[in-house]
Scaffold this active site. Structure first.
Site, PDB file in Angstrom:
ATOM      1  N   GLY A   1       0.789  -1.230   0.000  1.00 14.97           N
ATOM      2  CA  GLY A   1       0.000   0.000   0.000  1.00 14.97           C
ATOM      3  C   GLY A   1       0.816   1.273   0.000  1.00 14.97           C
ATOM      4  N   HIS A   2       2.128   1.187  -0.131  1.00 15.90           N
ATOM      5  CA  HIS A   2       2.980   2.390  -0.021  1.00 15.90           C
ATOM      6  C   HIS A   2       4.113   2.346  -1.028  1.00 15.90           C
ATOM      7  CE1 HIS A   2       5.452   5.528   1.986  1.00 15.90           C
ATOM      8  NE2 HIS A   2       4.292   5.907   2.495  1.00 15.90           N
ATOM      9  N   PHE A   3       4.017   2.532  -2.178  1.00 17.35           N
ATOM     10  CA  PHE A   3       2.822   2.731  -2.993  1.00 17.35           C
ATOM     11  C   PHE A   3       2.862   1.686  -4.088  1.00 17.35           C
ATOM     12  CE2 PHE A   3       4.120   6.819  -1.267  1.00 17.35           C
ATOM     13  CZ  PHE A   3       2.983   7.209  -0.608  1.00 17.35           C
TER      14      PHE A   3
ATOM     15  N   VAL B   1       7.899   2.857  -1.946  1.00 17.44           N
ATOM     16  CA  VAL B   1       8.831   3.629  -1.126  1.00 17.44           C
ATOM     17  C   VAL B   1       8.645   3.178   0.320  1.00 17.44           C
ATOM     18  CG1 VAL B   1       9.475   5.940  -0.332  1.00 17.44           C
ATOM     19  CG2 VAL B   1       8.680   5.623  -2.677  1.00 17.44           C
TER      20      VAL B   1
END
EC number: 4.2.1.59
Length: 150
Positions: free
Chosen positions: A53-55, A60
């Site tokens: 979820g990041h990203f 990152v």
């Protein structure tokens, strides 16, 4: 090679820290001088759960997790400086000053943590901490950890 070179593997780190997957963020300790400094590392892979979820399109590593990893390295230094962690004690991350993020950390990077003890008073340690990738500072901060009985 440094005169303080050591090799503390993840099994020994797990004896020091209560963290477990996916929150154990230190893979190995490569140098340590008790009550002075520690050098440790984390290999960052695309398989890290936070990259979902990041990203998704541009993975990152979250900066707060780099800070957490630095705090874990500081905790290892504190514990190893006293010998071993007692069964009824934990080191808690209790403060941060002057945090700066200077470089993104992405899959394939190796984070090198350099943590130096500044002061220890009444069970609270203050540490100067840096996370580097390829010799470049990715993050720096002053971190505080407190020893507490649980």
């Amino acid at each position: 090679m440094s005169e303080h070179a050591v090799s503390i593997d993840v099994r020994e780190i797990m004896r020091c820290l209560p963290h477990r997957y996916p929150f154990l963020l230190v893979d190995r300790v490569t140098e340590m001088e008790p009550n002075v400094r520690i050098k440790a590392l984390k290999n960052v892979t695309i398989n890290e759960p936070f990259f979902v979820g990041h990203f998704e399109q541009y993975p990152v590593m979250p900066g707060v997790l780099i800070i957490e990893a630095l705090a874990q390295a500081a905790g290892i230094l504190a514990i190893k400086s006293q010998g071993e962690r007692l069964e009824n004690e934990l080191y808690f991350f209790v403060g941060i000053d002057n945090a700066r993020f200077k470089r993104q950390v992405v899959p394939g990077d190796q984070l090198v943590f350099e943590v130096t003890q500044m002061t220890v008073k009444r069970g609270i340690g203050k540490y100067a901490a840096r996370a580097l990738v390829d010799g470049q500072v990715a993050c720096e901060a002053e971190i505080m950890c407190a020893r507490r009985e649980v």
